[in-house]
Design an enzyme around this catalytic site. Structure first.
Site, PDB file in Angstrom:
ATOM      1  N   HIS A 262     -31.355 -46.089 -11.505  1.00  0.00           N
ATOM      2  CA  HIS A 262     -29.999 -45.961 -10.948  1.00  0.00           C
ATOM      3  C   HIS A 262     -29.297 -44.820 -11.658  1.00  0.00           C
ATOM      4  CE1 HIS A 262     -25.985 -47.033  -9.574  1.00  0.00           C
ATOM      5  NE2 HIS A 262     -26.575 -47.782  -8.666  1.00  0.00           N
ATOM      6  N   ASP A 316     -31.487 -53.293  -4.980  1.00  0.00           N
ATOM      7  CA  ASP A 316     -32.452 -53.365  -3.872  1.00  0.00           C
ATOM      8  C   ASP A 316     -33.716 -54.125  -4.228  1.00  0.00           C
ATOM      9  OD1 ASP A 316     -31.232 -50.214  -3.040  1.00  0.00           O
ATOM     10  OD2 ASP A 316     -31.147 -51.959  -1.732  1.00  0.00           O
TER      11      ASP A 316
HETATM   12  C1  SDX Z   1     -28.854 -47.913  -4.301  1.00  0.00           C
HETATM   13  O1  SDX Z   1     -25.494 -44.882  -6.341  1.00  0.00           O
HETATM   14  C2  SDX Z   1     -25.398 -46.176  -6.057  1.00  0.00           C
HETATM   15  O2  SDX Z   1     -24.535 -46.870  -6.550  1.00  0.00           O
HETATM   16  C3  SDX Z   1     -26.470 -46.712  -5.138  1.00  0.00           C
HETATM   17  C4  SDX Z   1     -26.436 -48.218  -4.934  1.00  0.00           C
HETATM   18  C5  SDX Z   1     -25.187 -48.664  -4.226  1.00  0.00           C
HETATM   19  O3  SDX Z   1     -24.785 -49.815  -4.388  1.00  0.00           O
HETATM   20  O4  SDX Z   1     -24.683 -47.863  -3.391  1.00  0.00           O
HETATM   21  O5  SDX Z   1     -26.531 -48.893  -6.170  1.00  0.00           O
HETATM   22  C6  SDX Z   1     -27.594 -48.679  -4.050  1.00  0.00           C
HETATM   23  O6  SDX Z   1     -29.110 -46.957  -3.619  1.00  0.00           O
HETATM   24  C7  SDX Z   1     -29.749 -48.357  -5.430  1.00  0.00           C
HETATM   25  C8  SDX Z   1     -30.952 -47.381  -5.665  1.00  0.00           C
HETATM   26  C9  SDX Z   1     -32.039 -47.695  -4.618  1.00  0.00           C
HETATM   27  N1  SDX Z   1     -33.128 -46.673  -4.711  1.00  0.00           N
HETATM   28  C10 SDX Z   1     -34.319 -46.970  -5.238  1.00  0.00           C
HETATM   29  O7  SDX Z   1     -34.610 -48.056  -5.735  1.00  0.00           O
HETATM   30  C11 SDX Z   1     -35.344 -45.843  -5.151  1.00  0.00           C
HETATM   31  C12 SDX Z   1     -35.998 -45.604  -6.517  1.00  0.00           C
HETATM   32  N2  SDX Z   1     -34.997 -45.104  -7.448  1.00  0.00           N
HETATM   33  C13 SDX Z   1     -34.965 -43.693  -7.730  1.00  0.00           C
HETATM   34  O8  SDX Z   1     -35.209 -42.892  -6.598  1.00  0.00           O
HETATM   35  C14 SDX Z   1     -33.768 -43.254  -8.597  1.00  0.00           C
HETATM   36  O9  SDX Z   1     -33.718 -44.107  -9.669  1.00  0.00           O
HETATM   37  C15 SDX Z   1     -32.389 -43.173  -7.985  1.00  0.00           C
HETATM   38  C16 SDX Z   1     -32.352 -42.397  -6.706  1.00  0.00           C
HETATM   39  C17 SDX Z   1     -31.837 -44.536  -7.737  1.00  0.00           C
HETATM   40  C18 SDX Z   1     -31.480 -42.479  -9.021  1.00  0.00           C
HETATM   41  O10 SDX Z   1     -31.903 -41.171  -9.075  1.00  0.00           O
HETATM   42  P1  SDX Z   1     -31.405 -40.151 -10.227  1.00  0.00           P
HETATM   43  O11 SDX Z   1     -30.237 -40.709 -10.973  1.00  0.00           O
HETATM   44  O12 SDX Z   1     -31.285 -38.823  -9.598  1.00  0.00           O
HETATM   45  O13 SDX Z   1     -32.593 -40.203 -11.257  1.00  0.00           O
HETATM   46  P2  SDX Z   1     -33.778 -39.155 -11.300  1.00  0.00           P
HETATM   47  O14 SDX Z   1     -34.530 -39.175  -9.995  1.00  0.00           O
HETATM   48  O15 SDX Z   1     -33.217 -37.867 -11.782  1.00  0.00           O
HETATM   49  O16 SDX Z   1     -34.743 -39.772 -12.412  1.00  0.00           O
HETATM   50  C19 SDX Z   1     -34.441 -39.614 -13.792  1.00  0.00           C
HETATM   51  C20 SDX Z   1     -35.771 -39.894 -14.492  1.00  0.00           C
HETATM   52  C21 SDX Z   1     -36.944 -39.100 -13.897  1.00  0.00           C
HETATM   53  O17 SDX Z   1     -37.924 -39.010 -14.899  1.00  0.00           O
HETATM   54  P3  SDX Z   1     -38.117 -37.551 -15.652  1.00  0.00           P
HETATM   55  O18 SDX Z   1     -38.452 -36.577 -14.561  1.00  0.00           O
HETATM   56  O19 SDX Z   1     -36.756 -37.253 -16.302  1.00  0.00           O
HETATM   57  O20 SDX Z   1     -39.222 -37.819 -16.647  1.00  0.00           O
HETATM   58  O21 SDX Z   1     -36.140 -41.282 -14.297  1.00  0.00           O
HETATM   59  C22 SDX Z   1     -37.321 -41.356 -13.498  1.00  0.00           C
HETATM   60  C23 SDX Z   1     -37.506 -40.017 -12.833  1.00  0.00           C
HETATM   61  O22 SDX Z   1     -38.875 -39.782 -12.568  1.00  0.00           O
HETATM   62  N3  SDX Z   1     -37.087 -42.394 -12.483  1.00  0.00           N
HETATM   63  C24 SDX Z   1     -38.017 -43.201 -12.021  1.00  0.00           C
HETATM   64  C25 SDX Z   1     -37.362 -44.035 -11.094  1.00  0.00           C
HETATM   65  N4  SDX Z   1     -36.071 -43.693 -11.025  1.00  0.00           N
HETATM   66  C26 SDX Z   1     -35.906 -42.679 -11.897  1.00  0.00           C
HETATM   67  N5  SDX Z   1     -39.340 -43.293 -12.296  1.00  0.00           N
HETATM   68  C27 SDX Z   1     -40.014 -44.244 -11.606  1.00  0.00           C
HETATM   69  N6  SDX Z   1     -39.460 -45.096 -10.705  1.00  0.00           N
HETATM   70  C28 SDX Z   1     -38.137 -45.006 -10.424  1.00  0.00           C
HETATM   71  N7  SDX Z   1     -37.589 -45.838  -9.525  1.00  0.00           N
END
Ligand code: SDX
Length: 380
Positions: A262, A316
């Site tokens: 998140h 989620d």
């Molecule tokens: C919702 O914003 C909100 O409030 C959203 C929400 C709401 O109520 O409206 O809470 C609802 O959308 C919840 C999120 C649902 N999405 C998912 O579950 C999909 C998986 N999650 C990721 O795509 C991600 O965590 C996000 C999109 C939720 C957040 O993305 P960010 O903040 O841009 O984080 P990032 O992609 O820049 O990741 C930062 C690091 C990375 O690693 P490095 O490259 O720095 O080594 O964390 C890792 C990412 O690879 N990472 C994950 C991960 N999420 C982040 N690695 C593995 N699995 C994951 N789910």
């Protein structure tokens, strides 16, 4: 003019509004709607009361809430033009695309009167809150060959939705659990779909276009679409012993694990905690779900591997297991999110109208400075 701040991918950490609607503390895992803790609302409130609180900034009196419920009942039905339009949709289409299309189509029936009139805003709020669930149910029914939905005005907002979807009256506990799910998903500060709604609202277009923008944004797998992807992942994993290799493979191949991570929460999402409690209460009523055991193991392994990066279960991760136990099909999980989050979108639409300043950020240009036009005959 010099940019006001450096470029932040995904606007990470950049304040784009001043808002009094909700508050999130990502370190402590706190979520408040108009200052009230989500745990307290989930125990004591209802979705419709919470929608009123979010949109108008205060808890309604008994009379106001009764009037609101009655107004919503009176606006539940959708025009036959919209039902006829839905009949042309491909049955294999995703319900979020059907919802986005029909939400925008609502705007065809209601003129773009002056947005600054409180009664116009209230009319639009009532129509949208009332018709979104009916449109989701109508498309779902249509795909099953039934060309109408029958709202049941004796039932409250959530029980009526489950009735329109499944054609059977839900158990009181099931209706209550669904109502709590709607409260949990209603609002979450500057998430992508709310921000999309605000950008659209800032051009003073009509609220139906605002909602259509937000539905399209919510549909993505990185946002609301994740709840459906989680169930696909749990099915793919299939057993508790497959969890560790599956998660290790995701990490190895930089594949995002659905339902985790998140932008703001760096601890377990407080909504995920409540959804787990709801799931466990449902299992007492309808029997255990082996996918829940797999989900618990996924959460354990991800905490071990990614907890140090602040990656924990988000809203989620458990919601789909609750919806499935309520008889809701996976491709309707994200529409459930939309039925709820429309309250937050409308609250920010109303708040944005008062700001009345179009969103128009800047950029850092990294393209070529002096491009030359080469006639086509001289190009390779
Ligand atoms: C919702 O914003 C909100 O409030 C959203 C929400 C709401 O109520 O409206 O809470 C609802 O959308 C919840 C999120 C649902 N999405 C998912 O579950 C999909 C998986 N999650 C990721 O795509 C991600 O965590 C996000 C999109 C939720 C957040 O993305 P960010 O903040 O841009 O984080 P990032 O992609 O820049 O990741 C930062 C690091 C990375 O690693 P490095 O490259 O720095 O080594 O964390 C890792 C990412 O690879 N990472 C994950 C991960 N999420 C982040 N690695 C593995 N699995 C994951 N789910």
């Amino acid at each position: 003019a010099q940019p006001a701040c450096e470029y932040k991918p995904g606007l990470e950490g950049v304040p784009v509004a001043q808002s009094s609607i909700s508050y999130v503390d990502g370190k402590e895992g706190i979520l408040k709607y108009r200052g009230i803790n989500i745990e307290e609302l989930a125990t004591k409130s209802t979705f419709l009361e919470t929608a009123f609180l979010l949109i108008w900034g205060r808890l309604p009196s008994k009379q106001e809430l009764d009037d609101f419920q009655e107004d919503i009942n009176n606006h539940r039905r959708i025009k036959y033009h919209i039902r006829d339009m839905m009949k042309c949709f491909p049955e294999s289409g995703h319900p979020m695309d059907a919802l986005q299309t029909s939400a925008a189509a609502l705007g065809l029936f209601y003129s773009r009167r002056a947005l600054d009139k409180e009664e116009y805003i209230r009319d639009a709020v009532v129509r949208i809150l009332a018709k979104i669930p009916t449109m989701v149910a109508a498309f779902s029914q249509m795909r099953r060959g039934n060309d109408s939905v029958k709202p049941n005005d004796d039932l409250n907002y959530s029980a009526n939705f489950l009735y329109m979807l499944t054609e059977k009256e839900p158990e009181p506990l099931e209706a209550r659990i669904f109502d709590v799910c709607l409260m949990l998903h209603a609002e979450h500060t500057m998430n992508a779909s709310t921000f999309s709604a605000m950008v659209t609202a800032s051009t003073l277009t009509d609220p139906y276009a605002v909602v259509a923008s937000a539905v399209g944004t919510l549909a993505g797998p990185l946002h609301g679409g994740a709840n459906e992807e989680v169930l696909t992942m749990l099915e793919e994993i299939g057993s508790i012993e497959n969890v560790r290799p599956y998660i290790e493979d995701c990490i190895e191949n930089k594949k995002k694990i659905m339902g985790f991570g998140h932008r703001v929460y760096k601890v377990k999402d407080p909504r995920a905690r409540i959804l787990q409690q709801l799931a466990e209460r449902l299992f007492e009523l309808t029997g255990h779900d082996e996918y829940y055991d797999i989900a618990l193991e996924v959460e354990r392994v991800v905490a071990e591997k990614l907890g140090h990066k602040g990656i924990y279960a988000n809203v989620d991760f458990y919601s789909g297991l609750v919806y499935r136990k309520l008889g809701i099909k996976p491709d309707l999980f994200t529409p459930m999110f939309a039925i709820s989050r429309v309250a937050g979108w409308l609250a920010h639409w109303r708040e944005q109208l008062a700001v009345n300043r179009i969103f128009r950020p800047t950029q850092i240009y990294v393209g070529q400075k002096d491009g030359v036009y080469v006639p086509i005959e001289e190009r390779s």
